[in-house]
Design a protein around this motif. Structure first.
Motif, mmCIF file in Angstrom:
data_model
loop_
_atom_site.group_PDB
_atom_site.id
_atom_site.type_symbol
_atom_site.label_atom_id
_atom_site.label_comp_id
_atom_site.label_asym_id
_atom_site.label_seq_id
_atom_site.Cartn_x
_atom_site.Cartn_y
_atom_site.Cartn_z
ATOM 1 N N GLY A 185 0.809 -1.210 0.000
ATOM 2 C CA GLY A 185 0.000 0.000 0.000
ATOM 3 C C GLY A 185 0.841 1.257 0.000
ATOM 4 N N ARG A 186 0.215 2.379 0.318
ATOM 5 C CA ARG A 186 0.953 3.639 0.380
ATOM 6 C C ARG A 186 0.243 4.625 1.284
ATOM 7 N N ILE A 187 0.984 5.628 1.712
ATOM 8 C CA ILE A 187 0.452 6.728 2.515
ATOM 9 C C ILE A 187 0.741 8.015 1.762
ATOM 10 N N THR A 188 -0.267 8.856 1.634
ATOM 11 C CA THR A 188 -0.076 10.114 0.922
ATOM 12 C C THR A 188 -0.304 11.297 1.852
ATOM 13 N N LEU A 189 0.419 12.356 1.600
ATOM 14 C CA LEU A 189 0.254 13.628 2.304
ATOM 15 C C LEU A 189 -0.069 14.683 1.257
ATOM 16 N N ASP A 190 -1.271 15.202 1.342
ATOM 17 C CA ASP A 190 -1.760 16.168 0.347
ATOM 18 C C ASP A 190 -1.623 15.599 -1.060
ATOM 19 N N GLY A 191 -1.926 14.308 -1.182
ATOM 20 C CA GLY A 191 -1.925 13.652 -2.481
ATOM 21 C C GLY A 191 -0.572 13.172 -2.960
ATOM 22 N N VAL A 192 0.485 13.435 -2.212
ATOM 23 C CA VAL A 192 1.836 13.023 -2.610
ATOM 24 C C VAL A 192 2.256 11.829 -1.756
ATOM 25 N N ASP A 193 2.714 10.775 -2.411
ATOM 26 C CA ASP A 193 3.208 9.604 -1.689
ATOM 27 C C ASP A 193 4.367 10.028 -0.783
ATOM 28 N N VAL A 194 4.304 9.635 0.502
ATOM 29 C CA VAL A 194 5.341 10.079 1.442
ATOM 30 C C VAL A 194 6.715 9.534 1.051
ATOM 31 N N THR A 195 6.763 8.417 0.316
ATOM 32 C CA THR A 195 8.062 7.890 -0.117
ATOM 33 C C THR A 195 8.665 8.732 -1.228
ATOM 34 N N ALA A 196 7.848 9.592 -1.865
ATOM 35 C CA ALA A 196 8.364 10.480 -2.907
ATOM 36 C C ALA A 196 8.937 11.759 -2.314
ATOM 37 N N LEU A 197 8.647 12.008 -1.032
ATOM 38 C CA LEU A 197 9.183 13.185 -0.350
ATOM 39 C C LEU A 197 10.494 12.816 0.341
ATOM 40 N N SER A 198 11.346 13.802 0.549
ATOM 41 C CA SER A 198 12.518 13.550 1.381
ATOM 42 C C SER A 198 12.051 13.436 2.830
ATOM 43 N N ARG A 199 12.765 12.645 3.614
ATOM 44 C CA ARG A 199 12.349 12.475 5.010
ATOM 45 C C ARG A 199 12.386 13.802 5.761
ATOM 46 N N ALA A 200 13.389 14.608 5.471
ATOM 47 C CA ALA A 200 13.486 15.900 6.160
ATOM 48 C C ALA A 200 12.275 16.765 5.848
ATOM 49 N N ASP A 201 11.841 16.770 4.581
ATOM 50 C CA ASP A 201 10.675 17.562 4.191
ATOM 51 C C ASP A 201 9.420 17.010 4.843
ATOM 52 N N LEU A 202 9.286 15.680 4.820
ATOM 53 C CA LEU A 202 8.102 15.060 5.422
ATOM 54 C C LEU A 202 8.013 15.379 6.911
ATOM 55 N N ARG A 203 9.106 15.170 7.619
ATOM 56 C CA ARG A 203 9.070 15.347 9.071
ATOM 57 C C ARG A 203 9.030 16.804 9.480
ATOM 58 N N SER A 204 9.426 17.694 8.563
ATOM 59 C CA SER A 204 9.328 19.124 8.872
ATOM 60 C C SER A 204 7.879 19.594 8.880
ATOM 61 N N ARG A 205 6.967 18.748 8.404
ATOM 62 C CA ARG A 205 5.549 19.101 8.370
ATOM 63 C C ARG A 205 4.762 18.453 9.501
ATOM 64 N N ILE A 206 5.468 17.705 10.350
ATOM 65 C CA ILE A 206 4.789 16.942 11.393
ATOM 66 C C ILE A 206 5.350 17.319 12.756
ATOM 67 N N GLY A 207 4.464 17.613 13.679
ATOM 68 C CA GLY A 207 4.850 17.842 15.064
ATOM 69 C C GLY A 207 4.437 16.650 15.904
ATOM 70 N N MET A 208 5.124 16.447 17.014
ATOM 71 C CA MET A 208 4.838 15.266 17.822
ATOM 72 C C MET A 208 4.999 15.577 19.299
ATOM 73 N N VAL A 209 4.041 15.106 20.091
ATOM 74 C CA VAL A 209 4.126 15.153 21.547
ATOM 75 C C VAL A 209 3.918 13.738 22.041
ATOM 76 N N LEU A 210 4.936 13.232 22.748
ATOM 77 C CA LEU A 210 4.930 11.827 23.144
ATOM 78 C C LEU A 210 4.536 11.650 24.598
ATOM 79 N N GLN A 211 4.245 10.399 24.940
ATOM 80 C CA GLN A 211 3.965 10.053 26.328
ATOM 81 C C GLN A 211 5.186 10.327 27.201
ATOM 82 N N ASP A 212 6.362 9.949 26.716
ATOM 83 C CA ASP A 212 7.612 10.240 27.412
ATOM 84 C C ASP A 212 8.106 11.604 26.954
#
Length: 664
Positions: free
Chosen positions: A473-500
């Motif tokens: 399968g695949r995962i898309t962000l705004d219609g773009v496959d996340v594997t087609a994006l650079s990891r730095a670009d992908l993760r620069s669009r995501i914020g995260m707050v963890l349990q730890d």
């Protein structure tokens, strides 16, 4: 907020068989640090280690040239000292002969007196009957020897200085390569590797390689050059004595090879056990409170003793076996010395060699066996250093993440729409986790993910971050496959707050600014006010300049969580992931955290993983996962009305105690 893999590492690990374990291959309380299945491949590993010196070719050439000069000056010393000995000996003998007679007359007189052996010796000497030691000539000989040894020492110092520069620059590049490699390794690698063992490879093993190269390279070069130079001088002085001296060489090589071969496995085991012991200590230390709570001190101490005993056994065997080389070589050298002294004495008596030549040859024989002994003694250092190098190379050779595409796609109009299309994934190829999962998170909506432990909730968000690669399968962000994006670009669009709530050693201001290093003071303060950090920070002695200690113990769990939320506020990403962000805080602080998270989720696509269902009632859609599949989805009220899996989860949290009480 942390967007790097280091932050999410705790969330991505599969369930461990014991508290404190690290997934498959984790240390737990035993079983880690066993010797490798096969002995190290010394030759290729040593060759690869030397290959790291290629950028320092000019420096290495300079080291060789300086080493040749230093050794040449050292090698010439005994020969010139032999001339000095001949001067002294000739003067002593000359004084015993009748003054005024020629050397040939003195020799004839000795033969007539029945002293034929003494006459042969005098005939081979350069002397004048009746004259003593030529002090002027002796002075220049001694000054020449002094100049040679001073020059040799200066060149040896220069060689050591240049070599140290070369080794340290090489280690600098090696550490940089390891750091870069760590950033390219998939999370799966760290799941299967105890942190203590990884840290041991990055620190202890590289330090050991550095010490080995510093201590052995110069000594090996000097020893090899000394062997060549001394051997040349011995052949020039006396080929017969040179043959006697060389008899011990094949014996020495054979002994060294046999002993070194037996020590190889033990040195590999030594450094492997060192990594295992580090992993054990690191695990027991970080989980110190948990170990005490469950009363596992005795077991932890027993595990430490086992690891320590294994390291002791391997280290003792490695050092003992390799340590046999030096005394064996010294014994062979002593036998060689006796043979040379006896034969040399006979040749001096026969007049075929001068005393100075024998003296020089004995010095050369010692210089010849000494570098051989040093080379043999360095075998343990070499075995240890190459064993460490091999462990570092194993890390450098570990499979990396799938590289980013060369022509990475870009999202021109970021909206935050996330879609899973028939996604399949599993940690273990033989055990399925997620199969054929599809869902859509529209821009600005909050998607809550609930379900029992092990259902795949955290895995779902880690797939969005590409901490793991899909099997289908695949995962898309705004219609773009996340594997087609650079990891730095992908993760620069995501914020995260963890349990730890991860905080680093620095001020509260620095920890908030981690979300956006370019943020202004006003932006940092605005994020702190929005996340209610400003409420408690003024009660601290230094306010925003309060330094968080290594364990973050000078602020409470809830305060740490609010700081991580402020970090996410400052980062201002299109997508937000909240993974059990309120599970470790008290009820009062939870209300503040919930308010902060509600404000944080505003106008963002949010994925919220929660066990406390009260925290996700206002979610736009709630996904109920079981065994990697979405079994229900809808709003809070819709799912309660359906009386399915969500209803059972909700009832287990809010109605089960009441039912049990009424039944009693």
């Amino acid at each position: 907020m942390s967007t790097g893999s280091s932050t999410a590492a705790a969330t991505a690990r599969p369930a461990s068989p014991m508290p404190g374990g690290r997934g498959p291959g984790g240390p737990g309380f035993g079983g880690m640090g066993a010797p490798p299945r096969k002995p190290m491949n010394f030759g290729p590993s040593a060759k690869r280690l030397l290959g790291r010196l290629r950028p320092e070719r000019r420096g290495v050439l300079l080291v060789v040239v300086v080493g040749v000069v230093s050794v040449a000056l050292n090698v010439l010393g005994p020969r010139i000292l032999g001339y000095g000995t001949d001067l002294i000996f000739s003067g002593v003998i000359g004084r015993q002969l009748p003054e005024g007679a020629s050397k040939s007359e003195a020799v004839e007189q000795l033969r007539d007196a029945g002293q034929g052996t003494f006459a042969d010796m005098v005939a081979s000497m350069d002397l004048t009957p009746g004259q003593g030691v030529d002090l002027e000539a002796l002075k220049w000989v001694l000054l020449g020897v002094l100049a040679l040894y001073v020059g040799a020492s200066l060149f040896a110092w220069l060689q050591a200085y240049v070599l140290n520069e070369i080794v340290q620059r090489t280690m600098l590049r090696l550490r940089a390569d390891v750091e870069t490699k760590l950033n390219r390794l998939p999370l799966r690698h760290f799941d299967a590797s105890p942190r203590g063992d990884v840290l041991s490879r990055v620190t202890n093993d590289i330090d050991n390689v550095s010490q080995t190269m510093t201590q052995t390279m110069s000594q090996m070069l000097t020893s090899l050059l000394t062997v060549v130079g001394v051997l040349t001088m011995m052949v020039v002085i006396s080929p017969i004595l040179a043959v006697i001296a060389l008899v011990t060489v094949p014996v020495s090589v054979l002994v060294t090879a046999v002993i070194a071969k037996r020590s190889q496995k033990q040195f590999v085991a030594q450094w492997t056990h060192t990594g295992g012991l580090n992993a054990q200590v690191e695990e027991a230390y970080t989980g110190h409170a948990l170990v005490k709570v469950f009363g596992r001190q005795d077991e932890a101490e027993a595990a430490f003793r086992d690891k320590n005993d294994e390291l002791y056994e391997a280290s003792f065997k490695a050092q003992f076996i390799s340590g046999l080389i030096r005394p064996v070589m010294m014994f062979l050298g002593s036998l060689n010395y006796v043979a040379i002294a006896v034969v040399g004495g006979l040749r001096v008596a026969s007049g075929s060699m001068s005393l100075g030549e024998v003296q020089a040859f004995i010095q050369y024989s010692q210089q010849f066996t000494q570098p051989l002994t040093q080379l043999a003694a360095m075998a343990n250092l070499l075995q240890s250093g190459v064993a460490s190098a091999e462990r570092v190379f194993e890390l450098l050779d570990a499979p990396e993440e799938v590289p980013d595409p060369a022509d990475a796609a870009e999202i021109t109009v970021p909206r935050g729409r996330v879609e899973f299309e028939d996604v399949s994934f599993s940690y273990d190829p033989e055990k399925s986790l997620i199969e054929g999962l599809s869902l859509v998170a529209e821009p600005g909506t909050t998607v809550a993910i609930v379900g029992p432990t092990g259902a795949g909730k955290t895995t779902l968000v880690n797939l969005i971050m590409r901490f793991y690669e899909l099997q289908g399968g695949r995962i898309t962000l705004d219609g773009v496959d996340v594997t087609a994006l650079s990891r730095a670009d992908l993760r620069s669009r995501i914020g995260m707050v963890l349990q730890d709530s991860w905080l680093f050693g620095g001020t509260i201001r620095d920890n908030i600014a981690y979300g956006d290093p370019a943020a202004s003071e006003e932006e940092i303060l605005a994020a702190a006010r929005a996340s209610y950090v400003d409420r408690f920070v003024h009660s601290l002695p230094d306010g925003y300049d309060t330094v968080i200690d290594e364990e973050g113990d000078n602020v409470s769990a809830g305060e740490k969580q609010l700081i991580t939320i402020a970090r996410a506020f400052l980062a201002d990403r299109e997508i937000l992931i909240l993974d059990e962000a309120t599970s470790s805080v008290d009820t009062r602080t939870e209300l503040l955290v919930q308010k902060a998270m509600s404000a944080l989720r505003s106008n963002r696509t949010s994925f919220v993983i929660a066990h406390r269902l009260s925290t996700i009632r206002d979610a736009d859609v709630i996904l109920v996962m079981q065994e990697g599949s979405i079994v229900e989805q809808g709003t809070h009220s819709e799912l309660l009305s359906a009386r399915g899996a969500y209803y059972e989860l909700y009832a287990s949290q809010f109605t089960a105690p009441a039912v049990e009480e009424s039944e009693s």
